[in-house]
Design a protein around this motif. Structure first.
Motif, PDB file in Angstrom:
ATOM      1  N   ASN A  66      92.244 -15.819 133.655  1.00 12.73           N
ATOM      2  CA  ASN A  66      92.404 -16.995 132.806  1.00 12.73           C
ATOM      3  C   ASN A  66      93.432 -17.971 133.373  1.00 12.73           C
ATOM      4  N   ALA A  67      94.595 -17.470 133.765  1.00 10.38           N
ATOM      5  CA  ALA A  67      95.666 -18.348 134.244  1.00 10.38           C
ATOM      6  C   ALA A  67      95.330 -18.983 135.591  1.00 10.38           C
ATOM      7  N   LEU A  68      94.546 -18.284 136.415  1.00  7.65           N
ATOM      8  CA  LEU A  68      94.137 -18.838 137.706  1.00  7.65           C
ATOM      9  C   LEU A  68      92.874 -19.688 137.586  1.00  7.65           C
ATOM     10  N   ALA A  69      92.349 -19.792 136.351  1.00  6.32           N
ATOM     11  CA  ALA A  69      91.163 -20.601 136.058  1.00  6.32           C
ATOM     12  C   ALA A  69      89.994 -20.237 136.966  1.00  6.32           C
ATOM     13  N   LEU A  70      89.705 -18.930 137.061  1.00  7.25           N
ATOM     14  CA  LEU A  70      88.589 -18.500 137.901  1.00  7.25           C
ATOM     15  C   LEU A  70      87.275 -18.976 137.294  1.00  7.25           C
ATOM     16  N   PRO A  71      86.448 -19.623 138.077  1.00  9.60           N
ATOM     17  CA  PRO A  71      85.142 -20.040 137.555  1.00  9.60           C
ATOM     18  C   PRO A  71      84.256 -18.807 137.387  1.00  9.60           C
TER      19      PRO A  71
END
Length: 183
Positions: free
Chosen positions: A168-173
């Motif tokens: 979530n924090a690394l905004a993984l697609p």
């Protein structure tokens, strides 16, 4: 998430031989997940991450393990990891479409779960909400699971909360082939 690239760039092929070997072992020939590629670019983080993995043959059945992981990821609103697990393991774990949906939208009392599975959902929920189990919750867990399984359940909840934080924090697609949260 509308973002299409992670906040920290993943490794790009060709991978160093040691990393390629690790990917091959983990992914069994499939392309490595974005999460793994991002983590592997930071050697210390990757080593710690791999050391904490709980996808080996532990005391829980595949079904029990996946219920705990799916519920934990759903509660942390981590569609990335939830989708990877549902796509990869739901069928082998004999999770029905109704049960997969219930990991996100149902509660511990959903009729699609056995009594022991309802306890798994309630345990994941309690650990998510309060980071502990009260005496009644622990007694219910102990009525269905031995000490080795209880440790594994708690560790899975904690590890997949960490995985969810990372994704979530690394905004993984989302992975292209991964399931998406039900509406």
């Amino acid at each position: 998430m509308s973002q299409t690239a992670p906040r920290i760039a993943p490794l790009q092929p060709p991978y160093p031989p040691e990393i390629q070997g690790q990917f091959d072992r983990i992914m069994r020939g499939a392309p490595p997940l974005v999460l793994f590629r991002v983590m592997a670019g930071r050697p210390r983080a990757w080593e710690k991450f791999r050391a904490g993995s709980l996808l080996d043959r532990g005391p829980l059945s595949l079904r029990e393990r996946e219920i705990v992981i799916d519920r934990t990821c759903a509660r942390t609103v981590c569609e990335y990891e939830w989708g990877v697990h549902v796509t990869t393991f739901a069928e082998a774990a004999h999770l029905t479409a109704e049960q997969v949906r219930a990991t996100v939208l149902g509660d511990a009392k959903a009729a699609c779960w056995s009594a022991a599975e309802q306890v798994l959902i309630a345990t994941a929920d309690a650990l998510h909400d309060r980071a502990t189990l009260d005496e009644t919750e622990f007694k219910a867990l102990s009525a269905h699971y031995d000490d080795a399984k209880i440790f594994e359940i708690i560790q899975l909840c904690g590890f997949y909360r960490t995985v969810s934080y990372l994704a979530n924090a690394l905004a993984l697609p989302p992975e292209e082939t991964a399931a998406r949260f039900p509406k």
